[in-house]
Design a protein around this motif. Structure first.
Motif, PDB file in Angstrom:
ATOM      1  N   ALA A 285       0.843  -1.199   0.000  1.00 12.04           N
ATOM      2  CA  ALA A 285       0.000   0.000   0.000  1.00 12.04           C
ATOM      3  C   ALA A 285       0.875   1.244   0.000  1.00 12.04           C
ATOM      4  O   ALA A 285       1.615   1.474   0.956  1.00 12.04           O
ATOM      5  CB  ALA A 285      -0.910  -0.004   1.231  1.00 12.04           C
ATOM      6  N   PRO A 286       0.765   2.076  -1.044  1.00 12.62           N
ATOM      7  CA  PRO A 286       0.031   1.804  -2.284  1.00 12.62           C
ATOM      8  C   PRO A 286       0.815   0.876  -3.205  1.00 12.62           C
ATOM      9  O   PRO A 286       2.048   0.813  -3.108  1.00 12.62           O
ATOM     10  CB  PRO A 286      -0.107   3.206  -2.901  1.00 12.62           C
ATOM     11  CG  PRO A 286       1.123   3.913  -2.447  1.00 12.62           C
ATOM     12  CD  PRO A 286       1.393   3.415  -1.054  1.00 12.62           C
ATOM     13  N   ARG A 329       1.176   1.890 -11.366  1.00 14.41           N
ATOM     14  CA  ARG A 329       0.221   1.493 -10.323  1.00 14.41           C
ATOM     15  C   ARG A 329      -0.113   2.756  -9.516  1.00 14.41           C
ATOM     16  O   ARG A 329      -0.061   3.870 -10.038  1.00 14.41           O
ATOM     17  CB  ARG A 329       0.811   0.380  -9.464  1.00 14.41           C
ATOM     18  CG  ARG A 329       1.108  -0.920 -10.270  1.00 14.41           C
ATOM     19  CD  ARG A 329       1.394  -2.098  -9.347  1.00 14.41           C
ATOM     20  NE  ARG A 329       1.666  -3.307 -10.085  1.00 14.41           N
ATOM     21  CZ  ARG A 329       2.868  -3.823 -10.331  1.00 14.41           C
ATOM     22  NH1 ARG A 329       3.955  -3.191  -9.836  1.00 14.41           N
ATOM     23  NH2 ARG A 329       3.019  -4.928 -11.007  1.00 14.41           N
ATOM     24  N   ALA A 330      -0.455   2.587  -8.249  1.00  7.61           N
ATOM     25  CA  ALA A 330      -1.040   3.703  -7.481  1.00  7.61           C
ATOM     26  C   ALA A 330      -0.019   4.552  -6.726  1.00  7.61           C
ATOM     27  O   ALA A 330      -0.415   5.484  -6.015  1.00  7.61           O
ATOM     28  CB  ALA A 330      -2.073   3.156  -6.492  1.00  7.61           C
ATOM     29  N   SER A 331       1.285   4.267  -6.834  1.00  7.69           N
ATOM     30  CA  SER A 331       2.266   5.053  -6.072  1.00  7.69           C
ATOM     31  C   SER A 331       2.691   6.318  -6.789  1.00  7.69           C
ATOM     32  O   SER A 331       3.503   7.085  -6.241  1.00  7.69           O
ATOM     33  CB  SER A 331       3.505   4.195  -5.785  1.00  7.69           C
ATOM     34  OG  SER A 331       4.217   3.912  -6.966  1.00  7.69           O
ATOM     35  N   THR A 332       2.165   6.571  -7.974  1.00  7.01           N
ATOM     36  CA  THR A 332       2.449   7.812  -8.690  1.00  7.01           C
ATOM     37  C   THR A 332       1.117   8.503  -9.054  1.00  7.01           C
ATOM     38  O   THR A 332       0.138   7.834  -9.388  1.00  7.01           O
ATOM     39  CB  THR A 332       3.268   7.563  -9.968  1.00  7.01           C
ATOM     40  OG1 THR A 332       2.611   6.549 -10.769  1.00  7.01           O
ATOM     41  CG2 THR A 332       4.665   7.109  -9.633  1.00  7.01           C
ATOM     42  N   ALA A 333       1.137   9.830  -8.980  1.00  3.81           N
ATOM     43  CA  ALA A 333      -0.074  10.600  -9.308  1.00  3.81           C
ATOM     44  C   ALA A 333       0.344  11.965  -9.825  1.00  3.81           C
ATOM     45  O   ALA A 333       1.488  12.408  -9.652  1.00  3.81           O
ATOM     46  CB  ALA A 333      -0.973  10.745  -8.076  1.00  3.81           C
ATOM     47  N   ALA A 334      -0.605  12.669 -10.453  1.00  3.40           N
ATOM     48  CA  ALA A 334      -0.331  14.001 -11.008  1.00  3.40           C
ATOM     49  C   ALA A 334       0.020  14.968  -9.899  1.00  3.40           C
ATOM     50  O   ALA A 334      -0.524  14.921  -8.789  1.00  3.40           O
ATOM     51  CB  ALA A 334      -1.542  14.498 -11.785  1.00  3.40           C
ATOM     52  N   ARG A 335       0.942  15.874 -10.229  1.00  4.22           N
ATOM     53  CA  ARG A 335       1.381  16.881  -9.248  1.00  4.22           C
ATOM     54  C   ARG A 335       0.340  17.977  -9.147  1.00  4.22           C
ATOM     55  O   ARG A 335      -0.067  18.532 -10.164  1.00  4.22           O
ATOM     56  CB  ARG A 335       2.716  17.474  -9.704  1.00  4.22           C
ATOM     57  CG  ARG A 335       3.295  18.539  -8.774  1.00  4.22           C
ATOM     58  CD  ARG A 335       3.523  17.987  -7.411  1.00  4.22           C
ATOM     59  NE  ARG A 335       4.214  18.968  -6.554  1.00  4.22           N
ATOM     60  CZ  ARG A 335       4.281  18.849  -5.219  1.00  4.22           C
ATOM     61  NH1 ARG A 335       3.685  17.844  -4.624  1.00  4.22           N
ATOM     62  NH2 ARG A 335       4.927  19.730  -4.505  1.00  4.22           N
TER      63      ARG A 335
END
Length: 335
Positions: A285-286, A329-335
């Protein structure tokens, strides 16, 4: 009970002893018809015949064993590599002798010397440093050697590696497309080609993207435990980071530990990209965004190179470079 011999199997199968020998060896079985080979193998199994590889080795000067030296048997990355090696060797009637040599160069050389003393037919090394001295031992004994997941600067031995520069390029491009501009690198030990190659790949990719490549810290080992203090130094030195690219997944887990301690959220506060796509990183997680390496294919190719060297069908040093793949996967997202 008396030991069953080749002659006993030949008599029961109604063939010459040399036919039995050919049928029992995967590398010569194709010289026989399928019907004869199947019949001989069935009779041998029925009689409980076991080939005396020690006696055969005295005649052929081959042990039918290949040494595989790993730096850390507990690292999940090496499991599929080893599986690939064993698959390719088993198909040719050879067996892998696996040794866990750790990261100390003296211990690694000692392990290699002991394997050479047992007359292995070749060595597949996952322990190679950039300036590797253990290869000298193999070359002096005229024993084939193949490097897997690592290479060394002098290119004296065949190797199978992944394209570290391409992998870092995929990670940096992914984060840049998400809007991240302040990106750090949690590197591996610079004595290993993977640590040095991924650091260079990161700095090159950052420079090409017009970003500052200087936020980097190298860990002392490719482990979660070594990742934690290195991640602490990285975040202390660069508190404005919004994303970190780790040199392997275990280092990324060490970074996760530090983020939890500091009550920072991933990916809301800091996005994280790993490297290797080792088993179960999709379950944490994540779930970890990472660079996938085809480890089983790496093992297969290393064993095939070894077989070519043993058969003397390969000339010169061959380097095989496999292409990596970005797994989001879910460990990266838009800034």
């Amino acid at each position: 009970m008396a030991r069953v011999t080749v002659t006993d199997v030949a008599k029961a199968a109604g063939v010459h002893p040399s036919t039995v020998s050919r049928a029992l060896k995967p590398e010569t079985r194709s010289l026989l018809t399928e019907e004869v080979a199947t019949r001989v193998l069935a009779v041998a199994a029925q009689l409980g015949y076991h080939r005396n590889t020690f006696a055969a080795g005295l005649r052929t000067r081959r042990s039918e064993m290949v040494g595989v030296v790993l730096p850390d048997m507990t690292n999940p990355v090496f499991q599929p590599i080893l599986r690939g090696i064993e698959e390719a060797l088993d198909a040719e009637g050879l067996v892998a002798i696996v040794a866990n040599a750790g990261t100390d160069p003296d211990r690694q050389r000692s392990v290699i010397q002991r394997l050479l003393a047992r007359q292995v037919d070749g060595l597949i090394l996952a322990t190679a440093a950039r300036r590797e001295t253990s290869i000298d031992l193999c070359l002096a004994e005229n024993v084939p050697v193949v490097l897997v997941n690592r290479n060394e600067t002098t290119h004296r031995a065949c190797s199978v590696i992944t394209d570290d520069a391409a992998g870092m390029g995929l990670a940096v491009t992914h984060l840049r497309e998400l809007g991240h501009t302040c990106i750090g690198h949690l590197g591996g030990p610079q004595t290993a080609s993977t640590g040095a190659g991924r650091l260079k790949g990161f700095t090159d990719a950052m420079t090409q993207a017009g970003l500052d490549p200087t936020s980097t810290v190298a860990a002392t080992a490719f482990t979660r435990e070594a990742g934690e203090p290195a991640a602490t130094r990285l975040l202390n030195a660069s508190p404005d980071l919004s994303a970190v690219v780790a040199a392997n997944d275990l280092l990324a887990l060490g970074l996760y530990d530090v983020l939890r301690t500091r009550r920072l959220r991933c990916p809301d506060d800091i996005s994280v990209v790993g490297h290797n796509d080792m088993p179960l990183v999709d379950m944490i997680a994540p779930p970890l965004t990472t660079i996938r390496i085809r480890h089983r294919e790496m093992g297969l190719q290393a064993a095939r190179l070894m077989l070519d060297l043993m058969r003397k069908t390969s000339e010169g040093v061959v380097d095989i470079v496999l292409r990596p793949e970005l797994i989001v996967r879910a460990s990266t997202a838009a800034r």
